[in-house]
Enzyme design. Structure first.
Site, PDB file in Angstrom:
ATOM      1  N   LEU A 145      -0.807   3.133  -7.579  1.00 60.21           N
ATOM      2  CA  LEU A 145      -1.318   3.713  -6.343  1.00 60.21           C
ATOM      3  C   LEU A 145      -2.514   2.869  -5.931  1.00 60.21           C
ATOM      4  CD1 LEU A 145      -1.287   7.545  -7.205  1.00 60.21           C
ATOM      5  CD2 LEU A 145       0.365   6.315  -5.795  1.00 60.21           C
ATOM      6  N   ASP A 146      -2.643   2.579  -4.632  1.00 60.16           N
ATOM      7  CA  ASP A 146      -3.782   1.758  -4.211  1.00 60.16           C
ATOM      8  C   ASP A 146      -5.082   2.547  -4.323  1.00 60.16           C
ATOM      9  OD1 ASP A 146      -4.529   3.012  -1.623  1.00 60.16           O
ATOM     10  OD2 ASP A 146      -2.552   2.341  -0.969  1.00 60.16           O
ATOM     11  N   ILE A 147      -6.183   1.869  -4.178  1.00 61.56           N
ATOM     12  CA  ILE A 147      -7.505   2.447  -4.445  1.00 61.56           C
ATOM     13  C   ILE A 147      -7.798   3.663  -3.563  1.00 61.56           C
ATOM     14  CG2 ILE A 147      -8.734   0.924  -2.828  1.00 61.56           C
ATOM     15  CD1 ILE A 147     -10.998   0.780  -4.953  1.00 61.56           C
TER      16      ILE A 147
END
Length: 243
Positions: A106-108
């Site tokens: 999952l991206d930041i």
């Protein structure tokens, strides 16, 4: 039975199959003192030790484990970060003879469900497109969503070298500027949900993953906390990828 060395090492929790393959290609892995080639086959019991970047490793096994982690916004999906930001691995329980492998990323700026396992083949199958594992997200968007845009998002849009599309799109609160949708897809490409909405002129301002395959994010699992799955849940996940 002989197996490919990258599969043996991945199943022993030394990393994802892809990362191990890169290390083999860069001649960073030795088996019983000798540099191995990609695809070289071994019987696991004949492997006395592994040298990984000159670090000696004896192959032992923890019991197969799977945990759910509720990722907060601001954490990154990597083991080590050169900028010393908080990673999703910081709060995970310790393993003694293997390593946690994250199932997808999952991206930041995305929160929610992350799966971790110490069994490489399971992680590989859960991420591989051929197994069509459903990922489900809650999305808060800003912008006008027409029937035409919904049609386009379900039909598919070319992102990179392949077609991406939503399997389903459900509006959870109509007639509001900031609308919540529940969407699902069968791939897990980098920032795929955000890129799909962006392609029809819609901005995503909140994104939460709530499901990965058979596993749903528990409502009682607080952000930044993990939950270890029991044997029944593990069996369901194994069955979903023919293991």
């Amino acid at each position: 039975m002989k197996e490919k060395i990258q599969k043996i090492l991945s199943n022993s929790g030394l990393g994802s199959r892809r990362n191990i393959e890169k290390k083999i290609c860069n001649k960073l892995i030795r088996v019983n003192g000798k540099i191995v080639l990609l695809g070289e086959r071994f019987v696991k019991k004949d492997i006395q030790y592994i040298l990984l970047k000159n670090k000696k490793i004896i192959l032992k096994k923890d019991i197969i484990k799977i945990i759910i982690y509720n990722k907060p916004i601001g954490e990154i999906c990597t083991n080590k970060d050169p900028y010393k930001r908080i990673t999703v691995f910081n709060k995970l329980p310790k393993l003694y003879y293997s390593k946690w492998i994250n199932v997808g990323r999952l991206d930041i700026n995305t929160s929610g469900l992350l799966l971790f396992t110490n069994y490489g083949e399971l992680a590989y199958r859960l991420m591989h497109p051929s197994y069509k594992i459903k990922r489900e997200y809650l999305v808060r968007i800003f912008g006008k969503v027409s029937k035409k845009k919904i049609f386009i998002l379900k039909k598919g849009i070319k992102i990179g070298n392949s077609i991406s599309k939503f399997y389903e799109i459900i509006n959870l609160n109509y007639k509001k500027k900031n609308q919540w949708f529940k969407v699902s897809l069968l791939q897990g490409k980098n920032k795929e949900v955000r890129l799909l909405w962006s392609s029809v002129g819609i901005k995503v301002n909140r994104l939460i993953r709530i499901r990965y395959g058979k596993i749903i994010l528990p409502k009682k699992l607080k952000s930044g906390c993990f939950l270890e799955l029991n044997s029944n849940d593990i069996k369901k996940i194994f069955n979903s990828v023919n293991l």
